[in-house]
Design an enzyme around this catalytic site. Structure first.
Site, mmCIF file in Angstrom:
data_model
loop_
_atom_site.group_PDB
_atom_site.id
_atom_site.type_symbol
_atom_site.label_atom_id
_atom_site.label_comp_id
_atom_site.label_asym_id
_atom_site.label_seq_id
_atom_site.Cartn_x
_atom_site.Cartn_y
_atom_site.Cartn_z
ATOM 1 N N HIS A 18 4.704 7.297 7.793
ATOM 2 C CA HIS A 18 4.495 8.538 8.463
ATOM 3 C C HIS A 18 4.581 8.322 9.781
ATOM 4 O O HIS A 18 5.229 9.200 10.541
ATOM 5 C CB HIS A 18 3.050 9.099 8.133
ATOM 6 N N LYS A 42 -4.314 17.645 -5.914
ATOM 7 C CA LYS A 42 -3.950 16.141 -6.127
ATOM 8 C C LYS A 42 -5.357 15.444 -5.851
ATOM 9 O O LYS A 42 -5.215 14.123 -5.932
ATOM 10 C CB LYS A 42 -3.122 15.621 -4.641
ATOM 11 N N ARG A 91 12.650 8.864 1.156
ATOM 12 C CA ARG A 91 12.596 7.222 1.034
ATOM 13 C C ARG A 91 13.493 6.981 0.013
ATOM 14 O O ARG A 91 14.862 6.820 0.461
ATOM 15 C CB ARG A 91 11.249 6.973 0.610
ATOM 16 N N SER A 129 1.417 6.666 0.341
ATOM 17 C CA SER A 129 -0.054 6.667 0.296
ATOM 18 C C SER A 129 -0.704 6.260 -1.059
ATOM 19 O O SER A 129 -1.456 5.500 -1.095
ATOM 20 C CB SER A 129 -0.371 8.133 0.641
HETATM 21 N N1 LIG Z 1 6.865 5.552 3.744
HETATM 22 C C1 LIG Z 1 7.402 6.821 4.206
HETATM 23 N N2 LIG Z 1 8.654 6.895 4.761
HETATM 24 C C2 LIG Z 1 9.027 7.942 5.210
HETATM 25 N N3 LIG Z 1 8.518 9.435 4.865
HETATM 26 C C3 LIG Z 1 7.493 9.194 4.358
HETATM 27 C C4 LIG Z 1 6.699 7.883 3.820
HETATM 28 N N4 LIG Z 1 5.581 8.178 2.953
HETATM 29 C C5 LIG Z 1 5.752 9.749 2.970
HETATM 30 N N5 LIG Z 1 6.888 10.232 3.705
HETATM 31 C C6 LIG Z 1 7.021 11.599 3.788
HETATM 32 O O1 LIG Z 1 5.934 12.324 4.291
HETATM 33 C C7 LIG Z 1 5.897 13.592 3.874
HETATM 34 C C8 LIG Z 1 4.497 13.963 3.644
HETATM 35 O O2 LIG Z 1 4.231 13.007 2.575
HETATM 36 P P1 LIG Z 1 2.638 12.954 1.695
HETATM 37 O O3 LIG Z 1 1.727 12.724 2.764
HETATM 38 O O4 LIG Z 1 2.932 12.230 0.304
HETATM 39 O O5 LIG Z 1 2.554 14.550 1.222
HETATM 40 P P2 LIG Z 1 3.039 15.399 0.294
HETATM 41 O O6 LIG Z 1 1.890 15.598 -0.413
HETATM 42 O O7 LIG Z 1 3.815 16.567 0.955
HETATM 43 O O8 LIG Z 1 4.226 14.511 -0.497
HETATM 44 C C9 LIG Z 1 6.936 13.813 2.914
HETATM 45 O O9 LIG Z 1 8.105 14.559 3.329
HETATM 46 C C10 LIG Z 1 7.054 12.401 2.379
HETATM 47 O O10 LIG Z 1 8.369 12.137 1.741
HETATM 48 MG MG LIG Z 2 3.995 12.584 -1.367
#
Ligand SMILES: Nc1ncnc2c1ncn2[C@@H]1O[C@H](COP(=O)(O)OP(=O)(O)O)[C@@H](O)[C@H]1O
Ligand SMILES: [Mg+2]
Length: 163
Positions: A18, A42, A91, A129
Site C-alpha cells: 500500500h 470482511k 498485483r 493484508s
Molecule cells: N501489495 C500490494 N501492492 C499493490 N497494491 C496493493 C497491494 N495490496 C493491496 N493493494 C491494492 O490496494 C487497494 C486496497 O486493497 P485492500 O486494502 O485489500 O482493500 P479492498 O478491500 O478494497 O481490496 C486495492 O486496489 C489493492 O489491489
Molecule cells: Mg483486497
C-alpha cells in the site's frame, strides 16, 4: 488547483505494498487521500479507527498524504473531495477481473471519474493484508512487509486473541 487522488481500500492492515502505491501516486498527484472503508462484511481484524491510526503513523513522512474513512458510495465521496481519480493497485492477474468490474461500475455511476491502476514494486506483488494476517497469526515474521507500527499492532492484537 491541486490534483487530488483518492486511494480507497480496507487496509486491514496497511502493508508496504500500500505504501509503495501511495508513494507512486504522489509522483503524479499533489495529494492523496487514503480512504478507509469499514468493510464490515470482511470482518476486519482491526477497527476502522485502528486502521486509520496505523496509516497516519506510517505515512507521517509522506508529504501530501492524508487519511479519512468513508461510508457512502465511493464515487460520491470522490466528488465531494473535488477529485476525479480513484487509485487502485494491480498485483497479479487475479486482481484484474474484480478491479475491472469495479472500475466499470464506478464509471457507469459517474463518467467523470477515472480509475487509475498502479503496479507495485515486484517485491510487493504477492503481498496482501490477508497473507500478512495469516503469517502473523502463526507467529511468522512480517518484518519488511509492513510498517513497524503495523508489525507491533499485529503482535499485540494477535496475542490478545490467543489469550
Ligand atoms: N501489495 C500490494 N501492492 C499493490 N497494491 C496493493 C497491494 N495490496 C493491496 N493493494 C491494492 O490496494 C487497494 C486496497 O486493497 P485492500 O486494502 O485489500 O482493500 P479492498 O478491500 O478494497 O481490496 C486495492 O486496489 C489493492 O489491489
Ligand atoms: Mg483486497
Amino acid at each position: 488547483m491541486s490534483k487530488i487522488a483518492i486511494y480507497p481500500g480496507t487496509f486491514d492492515p496497511l502493508t508496504n505494498g500500500h505504501i509503495d502505491l501511495i508513494q507512486r501516486t504522489l509522483k503524479i498527484f499533489d495529494e492523496v487521500i487514503i480512504a478507509v472503508a469499514p468493510s464490515y462484511k470482511k470482518q476486519p481484524l482491526f477497527t476502522t479507527k485502528e486502521r486509520i491510526g496505523l496509516i497516519k503513523s506510517s505515512t507521517k513522512g509522506l508529504k501530501g498524504a492524508r487519511v479519512e474513512s468513508f461510508h457512502n458510495l465511493l464515487v460520491d465521496y470522490v466528488k465531494n473531495k473535488k477529485s476525479i481519480a480513484i487509485i487502485r493497485g494491480l498485483r497479479a492477474i487475479s486482481d484484474f477481473e474484480y478491479e475491472l468490474q469495479m472500475a466499470l461500475m464506478n464509471r457507469r455511476l459517474d463518467a467523470h471519474i477515472e480509475t487509475v491502476f498502479m503496479m507495485p514494486s515486484d517485491e510487493y506483488t504477492f503481498l496482501s493484508s490477508t497473507l500478512v494476517k495469516e503469517v502473523a497469526s502463526f507467529g511468522g515474521s512480517v518484518t519488511g512487509l509492513v510498517p513497524k507500527a503495523v508489525e507491533e499492532a499485529l503482535k499485540k492484537k494477535l496475542r490478545k486473541r490467543h489469550l
